[in-house]
Design an enzyme around this catalytic site. Structure first.
Site, PDB file in Angstrom:
ATOM      1  CB  CYS A 255      -0.852  -0.047   0.970  1.00  0.00           C
ATOM      2  SG  CYS A 255      -1.200   1.422   1.598  1.00  0.00           S
ATOM      3  CB  CYS A 258       1.491   0.629   4.576  1.00  0.00           C
ATOM      4  SG  CYS A 258      -0.773   0.178   4.100  1.00  0.00           S
TER       5      CYS A 258
END
Length: 409
Positions: A255, A258
């Site tokens: 991600c 992230c």
């Protein structure tokens, strides 16, 4: 996005021949290399060209512009001379994109490598607690090296306190408290309600016996092959038995948000080292290719697998916090804002793996001190405020073992 791989940071130029010496002297990760002072460079007998190359690469790494490092190093100019080049010269000589030029010449951009340079003192502590997975033939240090590290510690002691002040919470800051989360915002004109979150800190018993597995060690020069070695499961409490720790629980290592959060947290590693705090990233599923792409490019610390997803359940008050892509991202203005923030950092990303389980962050005191702070990812891409994380870790230095950190808010 700049990688935390030392080999990529050093490149194939004039610094490559220093790799073995840097390892032996304890300068074995990128955040540490970036805080090397002139005194440290002199102790390593670095030439002026090597000093200039390290300065250029540290500056570019702070700005995520490492793709220009080799050309700038080869041009023969130092960093000051490069910063004085015109926009046209930067474009023609280095084929630098217009947006990247603006980022490069922005000298007032916050550069932690300069703020943290005084924190080279923590090398002594780091050398004493080297990762057990480093082969002795690679990771051992001479007594002479330890002596020089001790000299650096004494030289930096007077400026350590001021460096900490620079990173502290400023007056007037509203502390979110021990259980923190970004506020919820109306979605789809109020037609979609955000999922509720727990406002209670997880009990120590919820995390004490969690079984985790080390997927990667803390990254050092020459350690990449060790990722293939499978580590046995261990009880999570063993990790904070002797030293407090930060656990960054990630929704998905591929991600973009992230990866951005992991990168900005690990870039402050010298500061956490100085505070005696360990850094761990926690994943809830193992996809080998995703771990390889994530470590050490976006995170150079230990990566743990929480197969039972127990850390993530603890964040949710005993159950997993999950939200669909449509309601949690596309209809959530705060999540979209978080995405734009990460996108501006030029981070690659993919959509592999489970992405609906929300993460967060724990700060856990040593021994049985308990959870000092937890942050819940209410919206996709929410980051734990770095100022709060550092403040809690600073307070933990002065707390007796077994006593929870008290936070005024």
């Amino acid at each position: 996005m700049a990688s935390f791989s030392v080999e990529e940071f050093i490149g194939n130029g004039i610094l490559k021949g220093l790799l073995q010496m840097l390892l032996e002297e304890g300068w074995d990760d990128v955040p540490t290399l970036k805080i090397m002072s002139s005194e440290d460079m002199d102790l390593l007998h670095m030439s002026q060209k090597q000093k200039d190359a390290l300065g250029i690469r540290s500056y570019l790494h702070d700005r995520g512009l490492m793709q220009y490092a080799d050309k700038m190093e080869d041009c023969g100019k130092n960093l000051s001379e490069l910063l004085n080049l015109s926009t046209m010269d930067l474009s023609t000589q280095f084929e630098m994109k217009r947006g990247h030029i603006a980022r490069f010449i922005n000298r007032i951009r916050s550069d932690d490598s300069f703020k943290l340079r005084a924190l080279a003192a923590r090398r002594r502590s780091m050398m004493m607690h080297r990762d057990d997975s480093i082969p002795k033939s690679v990771g051992s240090n001479s007594s002479n090296s330890m002596t020089r590290s001790h000299v650096r510690s004494n030289a930096a002691s007077d400026t350590l306190e001021q460096s900490m002040v620079d990173m502290k919470i400023k007056e007037g800051y509203v502390f979110k408290g021990i259980v923190a989360a970004e506020p919820a915002e109306p979605r789809a004109c109020g037609c979609v309600n955000p999922p509720p979150i727990s406002d209670q800190v997880a009990p120590y018993g919820a995390i004490e016996n969690i079984s985790v597995q080390k997927l990667t060690p803390e990254y050092k020069i020459g350690m990449e092959p060790l990722v293939k070695t499978k580590a046995p499961p261990l009880k999570a409490s063993e990790l904070w038995r002797d030293k407090p720790a930060v656990f960054l629980c990630l929704r998905r290592p591929g991600c973009i948000m992230c990866r951005a959060e992991a990168h900005q947290l690990y870039s402050r590693k010298p500061l956490f080292d100085a505070l005696g705090v360990q850094l761990f990233a926690v994943l809830h599923e193992q996809i080998e290719s995703e771990v390889k792409d994530f470590w050490p490019r976006y995170w150079g610390g230990v990566v743990l697998l929480d197969r039972g997803r127990d850390f993530f359940k603890a964040l949710g008050g005993g159950k997993l916090l999950k939200e669909k892509f449509l309601s949690g991202f596309l209809l959530n203005p705060r999540a979209l804002s978080n995405y734009k923030r990460a996108k501006a950092m030029d981070i690659d990303y993919n959509f592999k793996g489970e992405g609906e389980i929300k993460g967060g962050l724990f700060i856990i005191g040593r021994g049985k001190s308990g959870i000092a702070y937890q942050f819940i990812e209410r919206n996709f891409g929410d980051w734990a405020p770095l100022a709060e994380v550092i403040e809690i870790c600073t307070q933990m230095q002065y707390q007796p073992e077994g006593q929870r950190v008290s936070v005024l808010y």
